[in-house]
Design a protein around this motif. Structure first.
Motif, PDB file in Angstrom:
ATOM      1  N   ARG A  12      38.578  39.820  34.622  1.00 43.88           N
ATOM      2  CA  ARG A  12      39.589  40.474  33.951  1.00 43.88           C
ATOM      3  C   ARG A  12      40.941  39.573  34.160  1.00 43.88           C
ATOM      4  O   ARG A  12      41.190  39.083  35.143  1.00 43.88           O
ATOM      5  N   ASP A  13      41.951  39.906  33.535  1.00 39.82           N
ATOM      6  CA  ASP A  13      43.290  39.114  33.274  1.00 39.82           C
ATOM      7  C   ASP A  13      43.882  39.501  34.656  1.00 39.82           C
ATOM      8  O   ASP A  13      44.397  38.530  35.360  1.00 39.82           O
ATOM      9  N   HIS A  14      43.785  40.640  35.096  1.00 40.10           N
ATOM     10  CA  HIS A  14      44.605  40.974  36.315  1.00 40.10           C
ATOM     11  C   HIS A  14      43.473  41.622  37.176  1.00 40.10           C
ATOM     12  O   HIS A  14      43.391  42.980  37.249  1.00 40.10           O
ATOM     13  N   PRO A  15      42.654  41.030  38.160  1.00 39.95           N
ATOM     14  CA  PRO A  15      41.681  41.509  38.743  1.00 39.95           C
ATOM     15  C   PRO A  15      42.014  42.513  39.785  1.00 39.95           C
ATOM     16  O   PRO A  15      43.188  42.557  40.242  1.00 39.95           O
ATOM     17  N   ARG A  16      41.388  43.677  39.835  1.00 40.85           N
ATOM     18  CA  ARG A  16      42.032  44.801  40.485  1.00 40.85           C
ATOM     19  C   ARG A  16      40.826  45.129  41.679  1.00 40.85           C
ATOM     20  O   ARG A  16      39.660  45.073  41.486  1.00 40.85           O
ATOM     21  N   ASP A  17      41.441  45.488  42.800  1.00 39.00           N
ATOM     22  CA  ASP A  17      40.450  45.645  43.696  1.00 39.00           C
ATOM     23  C   ASP A  17      39.973  47.164  43.631  1.00 39.00           C
ATOM     24  O   ASP A  17      40.121  47.959  44.575  1.00 39.00           O
ATOM     25  N   ALA A  47      38.036  38.037  42.756  1.00 36.20           N
ATOM     26  CA  ALA A  47      38.909  37.419  41.933  1.00 36.20           C
ATOM     27  C   ALA A  47      38.430  35.909  41.802  1.00 36.20           C
ATOM     28  O   ALA A  47      37.939  35.414  42.906  1.00 36.20           O
ATOM     29  N   ASP A  50      35.260  38.493  38.869  1.00 34.75           N
ATOM     30  CA  ASP A  50      35.813  39.383  38.180  1.00 34.75           C
ATOM     31  C   ASP A  50      36.862  38.734  37.216  1.00 34.75           C
ATOM     32  O   ASP A  50      37.667  37.808  37.445  1.00 34.75           O
TER      33      ASP A  50
END
Ligand SMILES: *Cc1c(COP(=O)(O)O)cnc(C)c1O
Length: 239
Positions: A138-143, A150, A136
């Motif tokens: 992305r800046d703020h990995p999301r589950d 992450a 992932d």
């Protein structure tokens, strides 16, 4: 569109893609042989796989198990030799057994629970499956089950894959986040890939780059490009 017109369209698309990949490799000082083009044929019929096969494509990507299983079977029935199937979509755990029965490479291992499921599936099919950890970026990995694992969890997942008897840790995969310069995102992926290789020298695959960002991916060291629209044209709307 007649069959011949479609074949000509695919040939023209492939020639344009080849030109882009060759230019990107030259710009990056890399050998064209180090980069594999995967034709992502999701939503397109097995006949298109046959047309691409006739043009020399051997690597095919799919993201829905049900479509992929049917298409792989149809391609076997058509007698297409030497195809390698890449599963690039989210793997549902209850589909791991099916995916392991036809896929050669699973690009999207994003959580620990998939590891034993894929290993069991590969064992049942009597196959050894190459598996990539989806990262992932992305800046703020999301589950949220979409973006991969992450970066901080990648090594543990890679170690777990490498320990399975019927799996081979191939490397890493990622999709560039939509809201960021792909070059920056793929540079982070290259760091993660290097960290994985430090512990697993044979895990050299870096699956990155789609139709819109293949140049950035090649510049950052991608070994596998997953190309859908650039090769096949625009897809019907997603289901
Ligand atoms: C559909 C898909 C691709 C291909 O995308 P294009 O932009 O059409 O090249 C690549 N990777 C994944 C994971 C996909 O689902």
């Amino acid at each position: 569109m007649s069959t011949d017109a479609r074949a000509a369209e695919l040939a023209a698309n492939l020639a344009a893609v080849e030109e882009r990949v060759a230019t990107a490799c030259a710009a990056a000082g890399r050998s064209r042989d180090d980069v594999t083009v995967i034709a992502v044929t999701k939503t397109f019929p097995a006949e298109d796989v046959a047309r691409l096969h006739a043009l020399g494509i051997r690597d095919v990507g799919e993201n829905y198990d049900r479509d992929a299983a049917a298409k792989a079977a149809a391609c076997r029935a058509l007698g297409l030799a030497g195809l390698r199937w890449h599963f690039v979509g989210q793997v549902q755990r209850n589909k791991a057994r099916s995916v392991a029965s036809y896929a050669d490479v699973v690009h999207s291992v994003d959580r620990p629970r998939l590891v034993p499921a894929l290993d069991k599936g590969a064992a049942a099919a009597g196959r050894r499956l190459t598996a990539l950890v989806q990262v992932d970026l992305r800046d703020h990995p999301r589950d949220d089950g979409r973006g991969g694992t992450a970066p901080g969890d990648v090594l543990a997942l890679a170690d777990a894959l490498a320990q399975q008897a019927h799996l081979r840790l191939g490397g890493v995969m990622a999709v560039a986040p939509r809201d960021e310069d792909p070059a920056a995102a793929f540079a982070r992926l290259a760091d993660v890939a290097a960290a994985v290789r430090a512990g697993h020298p044979d895990a050299r695959l870096v699956s990155a780059g789609m139709s819109a960002d293949l140049e950035a991916a090649v510049a950052a060291g991608a070994t596998h490009l997953r190309l859908g629209t650039a090769l096949l044209g625009s897809r019907p709307p997603l289901r």
